[in-house]
Structure formats: C-alpha cells, structure tokens
Write a protein that holds these residues in place. Structure first.
Motif, PDB file in Angstrom:
ATOM      1  N   MET A  89       1.465   3.500   4.361  1.00 22.71           N
ATOM      2  CA  MET A  89       0.961   2.911   3.122  1.00 22.71           C
ATOM      3  C   MET A  89       1.939   1.808   2.691  1.00 22.71           C
ATOM      4  O   MET A  89       3.121   2.061   2.449  1.00 22.71           O
ATOM      5  N   ILE A  90       1.437   0.585   2.623  1.00 24.38           N
ATOM      6  CA  ILE A  90       2.247  -0.563   2.213  1.00 24.38           C
ATOM      7  C   ILE A  90       2.005  -0.825   0.729  1.00 24.38           C
ATOM      8  O   ILE A  90       0.853  -0.967   0.302  1.00 24.38           O
ATOM      9  N   THR A  91       3.083  -0.861  -0.064  1.00 21.23           N
ATOM     10  CA  THR A  91       2.917  -1.010  -1.509  1.00 21.23           C
ATOM     11  C   THR A  91       4.043  -1.833  -2.118  1.00 21.23           C
ATOM     12  O   THR A  91       5.157  -1.876  -1.585  1.00 21.23           O
ATOM     13  N   PRO A 114       9.324  -6.129  -0.536  1.00 20.80           N
ATOM     14  CA  PRO A 114       9.198  -6.897   0.728  1.00 20.80           C
ATOM     15  C   PRO A 114       9.868  -6.171   1.873  1.00 20.80           C
ATOM     16  O   PRO A 114      10.793  -5.408   1.682  1.00 20.80           O
ATOM     17  N   PHE A 115       9.378  -6.413   3.081  1.00 21.15           N
ATOM     18  CA  PHE A 115       9.964  -5.815   4.272  1.00 21.15           C
ATOM     19  C   PHE A 115      10.169  -6.923   5.296  1.00 21.15           C
ATOM     20  O   PHE A 115       9.686  -8.042   5.134  1.00 21.15           O
ATOM     21  N   ALA A 140      10.540  -8.063   9.695  1.00 24.49           N
ATOM     22  CA  ALA A 140       9.887  -7.841  10.983  1.00 24.49           C
ATOM     23  C   ALA A 140      10.447  -6.627  11.704  1.00 24.49           C
ATOM     24  O   ALA A 140       9.699  -5.859  12.336  1.00 24.49           O
ATOM     25  N   ILE A 141      11.768  -6.431  11.621  1.00 25.61           N
ATOM     26  CA  ILE A 141      12.395  -5.308  12.313  1.00 25.61           C
ATOM     27  C   ILE A 141      11.836  -3.987  11.800  1.00 25.61           C
ATOM     28  O   ILE A 141      11.559  -3.056  12.575  1.00 25.61           O
ATOM     29  N   GLU A 142      11.636  -3.882  10.489  1.00 19.41           N
ATOM     30  CA  GLU A 142      11.101  -2.639   9.918  1.00 19.41           C
ATOM     31  C   GLU A 142       9.702  -2.348  10.449  1.00 19.41           C
ATOM     32  O   GLU A 142       9.392  -1.223  10.845  1.00 19.41           O
ATOM     33  N   ILE A 143       8.862  -3.380  10.451  1.00 20.24           N
ATOM     34  CA  ILE A 143       7.488  -3.199  10.916  1.00 20.24           C
ATOM     35  C   ILE A 143       7.470  -2.831  12.402  1.00 20.24           C
ATOM     36  O   ILE A 143       6.751  -1.923  12.836  1.00 20.24           O
TER      37      ILE A 143
END
Length: 261
Positions: free
Chosen positions: A91-93, A119-120, A122-125
């Motif tokens: 879940m992205i919030t 915000p996040f 690229a490494i996290e995703i």
C-alpha cells in the motif's frame, strides 16, 4: 501450478498519477519483472482477475491508497485479494494517519500486506519488488509441495482404507471359518464321546494324540505313546506297516486289525 512467464515476476502498479506510473516503469525496468500498470481501481481488479484466469498471477501489487476514482486503495486491495489470495500487496500512501492495524483486519492475510510512504526512491521499490517477489515464489513452491504431499496422503489414505476393508473381510471370513470349525469339533467330540466302539487318532510319527472314552475304558489312556509302548513287538510291527501304507499312499484304506487285549 501457475507458471511464471519466462521466469519473470509479474508486478502490477495501480497509481492515480500518470507521472508515478512512468517512474515505476523506470525503477522496475529490469528483465526480472513483467510490469503491468493502471490508474484506477476497476482496471486493477479486472487485470488481476484476468491474470488468474490465464494462470499468470501477479507476485506483487503496488497499490496507491488514493485512487483516481471509485473506491480507495483499501477497498481495491480487498477486491484484489478476493481474486488472488496469495499476491503480495504494498500500500503506497502519503497519509501519515492511515491505520495498518485497521486495514489488516480487512485485508487478510496481513503477512502479505506492507506499507510504503511517499516519497520513496528507486532502491526501495526495487528491493520491495525483489524481496516480496522471492517470498511469493517460495510460498508458491511450498504450496505446490504441500499439494503433492496432500495427494500422496490422500492416496495412502485410500490405499489404507482399501486395506482395512480387505482386512475386515478377512477377519469376518476367519470368524465364520472358526465358527464352522468349532461346530465341527463339537460334533466330532460329541460323536466320539458316545461312540461305543474304540476309536483313536495317531499323528504321522505314530504317536497317539486322541483316544475316545470307549478306548480308554478298555486299554487305558496312553496319549503321547506309540504302538511300541502299548503292544507286543509283533503286533506293533504290523500296526506300523499298516500306518505306513496310509502315509505313503496318502489315502484311506479299509483293513481289519485283530488285537489281543
């Protein structure tokens, strides 16, 4: 079991912002992923349903809590979970007030549900996609093993049930046989007990193993003895010869034996 497409992990992205969808494509452009994107709840649920029908399920779903229209991300996650109970949902919030505990009660199982706050980077995703994808793949293989074991257990249970049924029939048959034998034995002993004439049984080694009452009254009880123990040598030799004929030819003979008592 569902097959992976060319070994890729299928990833579904559902986000209301077109710019975010482009960003996801850049972050998950690796050949390890088969990426599908959409911008609304209805499409996300429909895509998941189609994937299940085609036996190409999604390993991970990244789902924006606030969709473009229709139900919010929580309702979307519930609908997706109804279609595919095994997919990993993130879940992205950007809402700090969201309650994971409350959602976990509605979107089960909660061990397949994670949250990532904007915000996040690229490494996290990428890490979420790889880690959860590997978890999904391992669980998938585990379910396959469990199903195979269940099939073996079912077969063994069926074989055991058939064996038990056969055993029950054999036990019933033996009980009937034992009952017949008991009845025959009772008839035999009753007949022998009231037979006025002398009757006996010897085994193959020449030992007396049964004497009826009339025999015992006349010649006494010598069960366990041989003709040599009971009769003079000449008579004992004659009796042994007659017995040997019966044993060697393995058939009944009718013969008159005269014995002095």
């Amino acid at each position: 079991m569902d097959d992976l497409h060319d070994g890729q992990l299928r990833i579904l992205i559902a986000d209301k912002e077109i710019g975010m969808l482009k960003l996801y494509k850049e972050m998950l452009s690796s050949s390890s992923f088969d990426l599908v994107v959409c911008d609304n709840e209805e499409a996300a649920v429909k895509i998941t349903e189609t994937a299940i029908k085609e036996s190409r399920p999604f390993a991970v779903v990244f789902l924006d809590v606030q969709m473009r229209w229709g139900p919010n991300g929580t309702e979307t996650a519930i609908n997706i979970r109804e279609q595919d109970p095994f997919t990993e949902i993130v879940m992205i919030t950007d809402d700090c007030d969201i309650s994971p505990e409350k959602n976990a009660c509605r979107i089960s199982p909660d061990d397949n549900l994670l949250y990532l706050q904007k915000p996040f980077n690229a490494i996290e995703i990428q890490q979420f996609a790889l880690s959860l994808g590997m978890k999904w793949r391992n669980n998938r293989e585990l379910r396959k093993i469990v199903r195979e074991l269940e099939k073996k257990v079912e077969k063994q249970s069926a074989d055991l049930a058939a064996l038990n049924e056969q055993l029950e029939k054999e036990v019933a048959r033996r009980k009937r046989t034992d009952a017949v034998l008991r009845e025959c034995r009772e008839i035999f002993y009753s007949f022998m007990r009231h037979l006025p004439g002398m009757a006996f049984i010897k085994n193959q080694d020449g030992y007396y193993i049964y004497l009826n009452d009339a025999y015992k009254k006349i010649l006494s009880d010598h069960v366990g003895e041989t003709d040599d123990d009971v009769w003079p040598p000449d008579i004992a030799e004659e009796l042994r010869m007659n017995d040997s004929v019966v044993i060697s030819e393995r058939k009944a003979i009718r013969i008159l034996e005269t014995l002095k008592t």
